[in-house]
Design a protein around this motif. Structure first.
Motif, short mmCIF file in Angstrom:
data_model
loop_
_atom_site.label_atom_id
_atom_site.label_comp_id
_atom_site.label_asym_id
_atom_site.label_seq_id
_atom_site.Cartn_x
_atom_site.Cartn_y
_atom_site.Cartn_z
N LEU A 1 0.87 -1.32 0.03
CA LEU A 1 -0.03 -0.01 -0.23
C LEU A 1 0.74 1.26 0.15
N PRO A 2 1.90 1.43 0.90
CA PRO A 2 2.52 2.66 0.93
C PRO A 2 3.41 2.96 -0.35
N LEU A 3 3.94 1.60 -0.98
CA LEU A 3 4.62 1.85 -2.12
C LEU A 3 3.70 2.15 -3.44
N ARG A 4 2.43 2.02 -3.47
CA ARG A 4 1.50 2.28 -4.27
C ARG A 4 1.32 3.71 -4.30
N PHE A 5 0.84 4.18 -3.11
CA PHE A 5 0.60 5.47 -2.91
C PHE A 5 1.90 6.45 -3.09
N GLY B 1 5.09 7.85 7.04
CA GLY B 1 3.90 6.89 7.85
C GLY B 1 3.64 5.71 7.22
N LEU B 2 3.31 4.89 7.72
CA LEU B 2 2.71 3.50 7.27
C LEU B 2 1.19 3.67 6.78
N VAL B 3 0.77 3.52 5.33
CA VAL B 3 -0.30 3.44 4.98
C VAL B 3 -0.99 2.09 5.42
N VAL B 4 -1.81 2.29 6.18
CA VAL B 4 -2.65 1.13 6.70
C VAL B 4 -4.15 0.92 6.13
N SER B 5 -4.67 1.88 5.45
CA SER B 5 -5.89 1.71 4.72
C SER B 5 -6.07 2.82 4.02
#
Length: 139
Positions: A77-81, A92-96
């Motif tokens: 997710l974080p890599l995609r965003f 930070g960490l994209v958790v959702s």
């Protein structure tokens, strides 16, 4: 910090209703997110240790998610965003993500924020991960 008993009860009810992911121990989770350059939030780590990635009123992504969630890990997710140029996703960490597709970014021990692409600004959703869950977990 452990979850308050009332919140934990609500989370457990939601997991029974919607299904759990595969729990991941803290060491594996920390090792997996290490290349992202962000720290591991203790409340998020506790959640994933208990439930894996799953829906509890809000989708929470882990390394191995329930069947209800998209097949994407909390590392992906974080890599995609980040690849798509979303502001704040490197801190930070994209958790959702929300229904509009905005990322929910968790700073270790800090707030959960989201960059609202319609408004063109970052907004704080909750002062921490447990507070976010408390806002969304069903009664």
């Amino acid at each position: 910090m452990p979850f308050q008993p009332a919140l934990l009860d609500r989370l457990e009810r939601a997991v029974r209703r919607y299904g759990a992911g595969t729990p991941t121990d803290r060491a594996e989770l920390a090792s997996s997110i290490s290349p992202l350059g962000v720290g591991l939030d203790p409340d998020y780590a506790e959640f994933v240790e208990r439930f894996g990635g799953c829906y509890v009123g809000v989708p929470v992504y882990g390394l191995r998610n329930s069947d209800l969630l998209e097949r994407v890990s909390v590392v992906d997710l974080p890599l995609r965003f980040r690849r798509d140029g979303w502001p704040g996703t490197d801190r930070g960490l994209v958790v959702s993500f929300d229904l509009a597709g905005n990322p929910l970014v968790l700073a270790p021990g800090g707030p959960v924020t989201s960059y609202d692409h319609d408004a063109g600004r970052t907004c704080e959703l909750a002062p921490g991960f447990a507070a976010l869950l408390d806002q969304h977990a069903e009664d």
